[in-house]
Design a protein around this motif. Structure first.
Motif, mmCIF file in Angstrom:
data_model
loop_
_atom_site.group_PDB
_atom_site.id
_atom_site.type_symbol
_atom_site.label_atom_id
_atom_site.label_comp_id
_atom_site.label_asym_id
_atom_site.label_seq_id
_atom_site.Cartn_x
_atom_site.Cartn_y
_atom_site.Cartn_z
ATOM 1 N N VAL A 201 -1.938 27.348 121.881
ATOM 2 C CA VAL A 201 -1.164 27.362 122.538
ATOM 3 C C VAL A 201 -1.397 26.758 123.921
ATOM 4 C CG1 VAL A 201 0.560 28.894 124.600
ATOM 5 C CG2 VAL A 201 -0.367 29.670 122.008
ATOM 6 N N TYR A 202 -2.394 26.368 124.474
ATOM 7 C CA TYR A 202 -2.271 25.698 125.585
ATOM 8 C C TYR A 202 -2.495 23.829 124.952
ATOM 9 C CZ TYR A 202 -3.565 29.251 128.836
ATOM 10 O OH TYR A 202 -4.425 30.587 129.105
ATOM 11 N N ARG B 149 -5.621 31.141 122.412
ATOM 12 C CA ARG B 149 -5.226 30.419 123.667
ATOM 13 C C ARG B 149 -5.301 29.050 122.992
ATOM 14 N NH1 ARG B 149 -7.971 33.893 127.366
ATOM 15 N NH2 ARG B 149 -9.694 34.853 125.986
#
Length: 270
Positions: A23-24, A20
């Protein structure tokens, strides 16, 4: 002593956090670079910026071409969103509630703009609108944007309509409500999160479209992405970063408005 189960649980947890985070960071890094470059006090677009200045935002504000293109994009995206929601809701409702011989073909036609390459679609629409006398007109540009927005609207609303408890509509009809009143007072309120999600997809699709707008826009209907594209071909100063930051701000404003009205979690699903 740590069990194998606890170790696997920690690996999954920290692995999920790492994915995550990656991705962020991939999503936010381009926006951070663009916004940072927009405050550059130098004459060239570069990051990290050399000094801090608002001069490029002032230049965007004073640039009549960018401001006209911005309002054209906002007006076009808003108008196209309203039209696509009306057509998309009618289409999704018919496909969900009624079965007819050509329903699968009708559904495939509605979704076909996703499959057709945008350049091919732009050329085809340019020829069609030239034949109809709508070439380089706002009406032609509006119709083309509605066409590419419909697949997202129909799919989103079809999912929402399929999740509606039909017994509530049947109860309203049994209590004497007309079909129109049932749709307005029962179906639409239950469908509101899906309507907002469809509106967001439609607005963003129209506001950021370049390919169709390049083919179909005229000198009086140039959208902001087309104007940015044309500007980058002839100049490389931070003005384009300032304009891009304005686009990011508009998108962020839409998200904040959604959060205020219905909540982002209701739109994307918990």
């Amino acid at each position: 002593m740590m069990s194998q189960f606890d170790l696997s649980d920690k690996v999954l947890r920290y692995g999920g956090l790492a994915v995550r985070g990656f991705v962020y960071s991939m999503m936010l890094t381009p926006a951070v670079i663009v916004i940072g470059a927009s405050f550059n006090s130098g004459e060239l677009l570069k990051f990290p910026p050399q000094g801090f200045s608002f001069r490029w935002y002032a230049q965007v504000w004073q640039n009549q071409q960018f401001m006209v293109a911005l309002w054209t994009s906002v007006y076009l995206a808003t108008f196209a969103t309203v039209v696509s929601l009306l057509l998309g809701f009618a289409s999704a409702f018919v496909l969900d509630r009624f079965k007819f011989p050509l329903s699968s073909m009708f559904s495939s036609l509605l979704l076909s703009p996703i499959i057709i390459p945008m350049v091919v679609l732009g050329l085809a629409l340019l020829q069609l609108f030239s034949w109809l006398g709508l070439s380089q007109s706002f009406t032609g540009l509006l119709l083309s944007h509605v066409l590419i927005m419909l697949p997202y609207v129909v799919r989103t609303l079809s999912t929402g309509i399929g999740l509606i408890n039909k017994t509530l509509e049947e109860a309203a009809l049994n209590l004497g409500a007309s079909p129109l009143r049932t749709t307005m007072r029962v179906s639409l309120p239950l469908l509101m999160p899906s309507l907002v999600a469809a509106a967001v997809f439609a607005f963003v699709t129209s506001f950021g479209n370049v390919t169709l707008s390049v083919f179909l826009a005229s000198t009086s209907t140039i959208t902001l992405p087309v104007q940015i594209f044309a500007f980058v071909e002839s100049s490389y100063d931070p003005t384009v970063a300032a304009v891009s930051s304005v686009v990011i701000a508009v998108t962020l404003g839409v998200i904040l408005m959604i959060e205020k009205l219905v909540g982002v979690s209701q739109v994307i699903g918990r």
